[in-house]
Design a protein around this motif. Structure first.
Motif, PDB file in Angstrom:
ATOM      1  N   TYR A  27      74.670  40.718  28.914  1.00 15.22           N
ATOM      2  CA  TYR A  27      74.849  41.534  30.789  1.00 15.22           C
ATOM      3  C   TYR A  27      74.138  41.030  31.445  1.00 15.22           C
ATOM      4  N   ALA A  28      73.014  41.134  31.254  1.00 16.95           N
ATOM      5  CA  ALA A  28      71.270  41.176  32.016  1.00 16.95           C
ATOM      6  C   ALA A  28      71.218  40.226  32.330  1.00 16.95           C
ATOM      7  N   TYR A  29      71.132  38.891  30.992  1.00 14.10           N
ATOM      8  CA  TYR A  29      71.008  37.477  31.135  1.00 14.10           C
ATOM      9  C   TYR A  29      71.621  36.956  32.672  1.00 14.10           C
ATOM     10  N   ASP A  30      73.290  36.985  32.407  1.00 11.79           N
ATOM     11  CA  ASP A  30      74.125  36.638  32.897  1.00 11.79           C
ATOM     12  C   ASP A  30      74.141  36.824  34.120  1.00 11.79           C
ATOM     13  N   LYS A  31      73.340  38.242  34.548  1.00 13.14           N
ATOM     14  CA  LYS A  31      73.553  39.077  35.751  1.00 13.14           C
ATOM     15  C   LYS A  31      71.952  38.150  36.971  1.00 13.14           C
ATOM     16  N   GLY A  32      71.548  37.940  35.857  1.00 13.37           N
ATOM     17  CA  GLY A  32      70.820  37.333  36.231  1.00 13.37           C
ATOM     18  C   GLY A  32      70.472  35.861  36.922  1.00 13.37           C
ATOM     19  N   GLN A  33      71.778  35.438  36.625  1.00 13.47           N
ATOM     20  CA  GLN A  33      70.817  33.753  36.249  1.00 13.47           C
ATOM     21  C   GLN A  33      71.654  33.627  38.398  1.00 13.47           C
ATOM     22  N   PRO A  34      71.497  32.383  38.635  1.00 14.63           N
ATOM     23  CA  PRO A  34      71.291  31.274  38.357  1.00 14.63           C
ATOM     24  C   PRO A  34      69.227  31.099  37.951  1.00 14.63           C
ATOM     25  N   SER A  35      68.510  32.676  38.777  1.00 10.35           N
ATOM     26  CA  SER A  35      67.228  32.217  38.326  1.00 10.35           C
ATOM     27  C   SER A  35      66.475  32.509  37.059  1.00 10.35           C
ATOM     28  N   ALA A  36      65.574  31.742  36.208  1.00 15.99           N
ATOM     29  CA  ALA A  36      65.476  32.275  34.994  1.00 15.99           C
ATOM     30  C   ALA A  36      64.851  33.428  35.442  1.00 15.99           C
ATOM     31  N   LEU A  37      63.191  33.381  35.864  1.00 18.13           N
ATOM     32  CA  LEU A  37      63.060  34.399  35.787  1.00 18.13           C
ATOM     33  C   LEU A  37      63.290  35.966  36.269  1.00 18.13           C
ATOM     34  N   ALA A  38      64.705  36.218  37.256  1.00 20.55           N
ATOM     35  CA  ALA A  38      66.044  37.231  37.233  1.00 20.55           C
ATOM     36  C   ALA A  38      66.201  37.914  36.072  1.00 20.55           C
ATOM     37  N   SER A  39      66.744  36.205  35.222  1.00 16.37           N
ATOM     38  CA  SER A  39      66.802  36.689  33.634  1.00 16.37           C
ATOM     39  C   SER A  39      66.714  37.178  32.602  1.00 16.37           C
ATOM     40  N   PHE A  40      65.026  36.304  32.732  1.00 18.43           N
ATOM     41  CA  PHE A  40      63.750  37.152  32.151  1.00 18.43           C
ATOM     42  C   PHE A  40      63.577  38.846  32.329  1.00 18.43           C
TER      43      PHE A  40
ATOM     44  N   LEU B  86      50.300  33.338  32.263  1.00 24.20           N
ATOM     45  CA  LEU B  86      51.019  32.273  32.058  1.00 24.20           C
ATOM     46  C   LEU B  86      50.961  31.340  33.391  1.00 24.20           C
ATOM     47  N   GLY B  87      50.599  31.925  34.222  1.00 28.67           N
ATOM     48  CA  GLY B  87      51.171  31.209  35.954  1.00 28.67           C
ATOM     49  C   GLY B  87      52.329  31.195  36.119  1.00 28.67           C
ATOM     50  N   LEU B  88      53.614  32.098  35.804  1.00 31.32           N
ATOM     51  CA  LEU B  88      54.626  32.013  36.318  1.00 31.32           C
ATOM     52  C   LEU B  88      55.137  32.458  37.030  1.00 31.32           C
ATOM     53  N   ILE B  89      54.625  34.080  37.716  1.00 30.12           N
ATOM     54  CA  ILE B  89      54.220  34.268  38.854  1.00 30.12           C
ATOM     55  C   ILE B  89      53.299  34.411  39.693  1.00 30.12           C
TER      56      ILE B  89
ATOM     57  N   GLN C  66      60.430  26.695  30.316  1.00 34.27           N
ATOM     58  CA  GLN C  66      60.071  25.548  30.983  1.00 34.27           C
ATOM     59  C   GLN C  66      59.659  25.094  31.907  1.00 34.27           C
ATOM     60  N   HIS C  67      58.916  26.239  32.952  1.00 33.74           N
ATOM     61  CA  HIS C  67      58.563  26.352  34.384  1.00 33.74           C
ATOM     62  C   HIS C  67      56.713  26.276  33.825  1.00 33.74           C
ATOM     63  N   ILE C  68      56.916  26.030  32.517  1.00 33.16           N
ATOM     64  CA  ILE C  68      55.267  25.956  31.500  1.00 33.16           C
ATOM     65  C   ILE C  68      54.547  24.464  31.224  1.00 33.16           C
ATOM     66  N   PRO C  69      54.211  23.867  31.690  1.00 36.93           N
ATOM     67  CA  PRO C  69      53.226  22.463  31.549  1.00 36.93           C
ATOM     68  C   PRO C  69      53.866  22.524  29.723  1.00 36.93           C
ATOM     69  N   GLU C  70      53.960  21.572  29.087  1.00 39.02           N
ATOM     70  CA  GLU C  70      54.387  21.864  27.905  1.00 39.02           C
ATOM     71  C   GLU C  70      53.115  22.062  26.492  1.00 39.02           C
ATOM     72  N   GLY C  71      52.446  21.365  26.688  1.00 39.74           N
ATOM     73  CA  GLY C  71      50.982  21.582  26.072  1.00 39.74           C
ATOM     74  C   GLY C  71      50.421  22.754  26.262  1.00 39.74           C
ATOM     75  N   GLN C  72      50.938  23.512  27.449  1.00 44.80           N
ATOM     76  CA  GLN C  72      50.640  24.784  27.534  1.00 44.80           C
ATOM     77  C   GLN C  72      51.705  26.123  27.279  1.00 44.80           C
ATOM     78  N   ARG C  73      52.944  25.566  26.843  1.00 40.80           N
ATOM     79  CA  ARG C  73      53.844  26.278  27.199  1.00 40.80           C
ATOM     80  C   ARG C  73      54.400  27.180  25.209  1.00 40.80           C
ATOM     81  N   PRO C  74      53.998  28.486  24.980  1.00 39.33           N
ATOM     82  CA  PRO C  74      54.248  29.386  24.131  1.00 39.33           C
ATOM     83  C   PRO C  74      55.512  29.018  23.657  1.00 39.33           C
ATOM     84  N   PRO C  75      55.297  29.231  21.953  1.00 38.22           N
ATOM     85  CA  PRO C  75      56.703  29.227  21.518  1.00 38.22           C
ATOM     86  C   PRO C  75      57.706  29.945  21.997  1.00 38.22           C
TER      87      PRO C  75
END
Length: 205
Positions: A75-88, A198-201, A142-151
Motif C-alpha cells: 500500500y505504501a509503495y503504491d501510494k508513492g507512485q509514480p515517484s520512485a523516491l516517494a515510494s521508497f 548515493l546521490g539520489l537526492i 535506476q537513477h544511479i549510474p550502472e557502474g555505481q549502483r548497489p544491488p
C-alpha cells in the motif's frame, strides 16, 4: 468460560489471537500453551488439534504478521507512485507504522527466534514483504549510474536494517534508550543521509 472459538469452528484463529495478546503482554517465551488455551476458552488438549506446540503457534502468528506487513508495504509503495523516491521513502516509514500498530505480530516475526524457513507458507509471506522493499529499491536505484549502483537486495537491506534499528531502539519503549527525537524523524533523516550519499537526492542548501 465461553468456548466460543471452538463452537464457532474458528478455534485455530482464536488461539492465534490469544497468543498475540500474550506475546504482546509477556513476550514470545513468557506464556504457555495452557495460557493461550485458557484465553481462547478451550482445554489445553484442544490446542494440539491445530498446533504441534508453542513455537508452531507463534510461527502462525508470524506468518499472519508477514501477510499484513506485505499488504502495508505494498500500500505504501503504491501510494508513492509514480515517484520512485516517494515510494521508497514510504515503504521505510511503513515499517515503523506496522511495528506500532501490530506489536504482537511484530514480536512474533522479529523477536521470537522462530525461523522464517520453519514452513513454506511462512517463508513465502516473509519473502513477499521483503520483495516490496526490494522492488522500491530497484526502481529508485535506476537513477544511479550502472557502474555505481548497489544491488537492489543490498540497497533494500540497508533501509530494512535502519528501520529495524529505529524500531527496536526507540519505538519499542526499551529501557534506557529514549531518544530526544521522534522515531519518525530519526528514520526520515537517516534515510535522507543514505540517499544523499548515493546521490539520489541533492544535499541540503
Amino acid at each position: 468460560m465461553s468456548k466460543r472459538g471452538y463452537h464457532h469452528g474458528n478455534l485455530r484463529q482464536a488461539l492465534v489471537d490469544a497468543a498475540l495478546q500474550l506475546i504482546e503482554e509477556k513476550g514470545p517465551t513468557g506464556f504457555t500453551l495452557s495460557e493461550a488455551a485458557k484465553q481462547a476458552g478451550v482445554t489445553p488438549a484442544a490446542v494440539y488439534r491445530h498446533f504441534d506446540g508453542r513455537e508452531d503457534l507463534i510461527a502462525e502468528a508470524a506468518r499472519q504478521g508477514y501477510e499484513i506487513f506485505g499488504d502495508v508495504m505494498q500500500y505504501a509503495y503504491d501510494k508513492g507512485q509514480p515517484s520512485a523516491l516517494a515510494s521508497f521513502e514510504a515503504t521505510g516509514r511503513a515499517y515503523l507504522a506496522f511495528a506500532r500498530k501490530y506489536p504482537g505480530h511484530y514480536i512474533a516475526m522479529f523477536e521470537s527466534g522462530v525461523s522464517v524457513n520453519r514452513s513454506p507458507e511462512l517463508a513465502q509471506a516473509s519473502a513477499r514483504a521483503r520483495g516490496v522493499l526490494e522492488k522500491a529499491a530497484n526502481q529508485l536505484s535506476q537513477h544511479i549510474p550502472e557502474g555505481q549502483r548497489p544491488p537492489a537486495a543490498m540497497f533494500s537491506a540497508h533501509i530494512w536494517a535502519m528501520s529495524h534499528g529505529v524500531v527496536e531502539l526507540f519505538a519499542r519503549n526499551s529501557p534506557g534508550t529514549q531518544s530526544p527525537f521522534p522515531p519518525e524523524d530519526l528514520l526520515e533523516t537517516g534515510i535522507g543521509v543514505y540517499l544523499r550519499g548515493l546521490g539520489l537526492i541533492p544535499p541540503d542548501s
